[in-house]
Design an enzyme around this catalytic site. Structure first.
Site, PDB file in Angstrom:
ATOM      1  N   CYS A 118      -1.290   5.672   9.305  1.00  0.00           N
ATOM      2  CA  CYS A 118      -1.651   4.399   8.668  1.00  0.00           C
ATOM      3  C   CYS A 118      -2.794   4.689   7.698  1.00  0.00           C
ATOM      4  O   CYS A 118      -2.781   5.710   7.016  1.00  0.00           O
ATOM      5  CB  CYS A 118      -2.040   3.363   9.725  1.00  0.00           C
ATOM      6  SG  CYS A 118      -3.426   3.861  10.774  1.00  0.00           S
ATOM      7  N   ARG A 126       0.844  -1.197   0.000  1.00  0.00           N
ATOM      8  CA  ARG A 126       0.000   0.000   0.000  1.00  0.00           C
ATOM      9  C   ARG A 126       0.879   1.247   0.000  1.00  0.00           C
ATOM     10  O   ARG A 126       0.588   2.235  -0.692  1.00  0.00           O
ATOM     11  CB  ARG A 126      -0.939   0.012   1.206  1.00  0.00           C
ATOM     12  CG  ARG A 126      -2.050  -1.021   1.128  1.00  0.00           C
ATOM     13  CD  ARG A 126      -2.992  -0.925   2.315  1.00  0.00           C
ATOM     14  NE  ARG A 126      -3.825   0.266   2.262  1.00  0.00           N
ATOM     15  CZ  ARG A 126      -4.639   0.647   3.241  1.00  0.00           C
ATOM     16  NH1 ARG A 126      -4.708  -0.050   4.362  1.00  0.00           N
ATOM     17  NH2 ARG A 126      -5.373   1.736   3.115  1.00  0.00           N
TER      18      ARG A 126
END
Length: 278
Positions: free
Chosen positions: A233, A175
């Site tokens: 995050c 990611r």
């Protein structure tokens, strides 16, 4: 006081005259709510706290798990029996993300005696700890939030910290590199951020690596004493676990609660891809 507690230590403290207030914060992103799991079996004395409604505000421009309204958070904590002068222990199913979110919020809001059960419910049962389906009677607590005890970042603050200090991206490496993005608007990372997946903070059984190992890991990323460190995050939940891991390693760190879900929602913000900070 340490920021984590082992299952054996919790067993001993739970038998004391004044046991810690115990919060069950089981949560699974995209999965069923944690309350049915709590009802099916929890650590004796634990009270369930819902991450989506009590530890976060409604999803929106500020991210998928923004800070909760302080009055909502305060009411939830008092209803769970949280008081300023009594230890609090939080646990989840074992991943540690949700428990760390509760730990961070309570610490940020001024509670000084909060720990996470290392390894969560899995560690408790592995150590032979009992479970119960009985909900405990709870005397209302008196906790009143006093925000600001831990450092909090907004989008501009995260961008600035990436330039002058160390900003860690706690998501999975793919990611970060921008190869996949299963949830948010666009793939990639905040320019200048370094990839530091939360999975590397724990061992195979879900407990944290020893403090020295964590300190070495973060030092190799430049996150060490004397350096400004921040973490983000996807939505500010797993990053709390990384802030906790840094605390175990002796490195204070700020949390960007809005995280990638807030950053990527604004098309004017820059996005970097690939394995380098950019």
């Amino acid at each position: 006081m340490s920021d984590i507690i082992t299952a054996s230590e919790l067993g001993s403290e739970s038998a004391a005259e004044q046991p810690p207030t115990l919060l069950d914060v089981r949560y699974q992103m995209g999965g069923p709510p944690g309350r049915p799991a709590y009802a099916a079996g929890h650590i004796p004395g634990a009270v369930y706290v819902d991450l989506e409604t009590e530890l976060a505000g409604p999803a929106g421009a500020a991210g998928r798990h923004p800070l909760p309204d302080l009055s909502v958070f305060a009411a939830a904590m008092r209803q769970a029996g949280v008081t300023a002068g009594r230890d609090v222990v939080v646990y989840d199913g074992g991943q540690g993300w949700a428990a760390a979110r509760a730990w961070w919020l309570l610490r940020w809001a001024g509670h000084t005696r909060v720990r996470v059960l290392d390894g969560g419910l899995a560690a408790w049962t592995a150590a032979g700890g009992p479970l119960t389906t009985e909900e405990p009677p709870v005397a209302p607590g008196d906790f009143t939030p006093a925000p600001g005890a831990l450092e909090l970042l907004d989008a501009d603050g995260a961008a600035a910290l990436a330039r002058r200090g160390v900003l860690l991206d706690a998501r999975a490496a793919e990611r970060y590199r921008g190869e996949v993005e299963p949830i948010d608007r666009i793939a990639g990372h905040i320019p200048g951020a370094l990839s530091a997946p939360t999975t590397e903070n724990v061992t195979a059984d879900g407990t944290f690596r020893p403090a020295a190992e964590l300190a070495d890991r973060f030092a190799r990323l430049g996150a060490k004493e004397g350096v400004e460190v921040g973490v983000y995050c996807g939505s500010g939940v797993s990053a709390a676990q990384e802030v906790l891991a840094l605390a175990v390693a002796g490195v204070p760190a700020a949390l960007y609660v809005g995280s990638w879900s807030e950053w990527s929602s604004d098309g004017t913000r820059p996005v970097a891809t690939g394995p380098q900070p950019g």
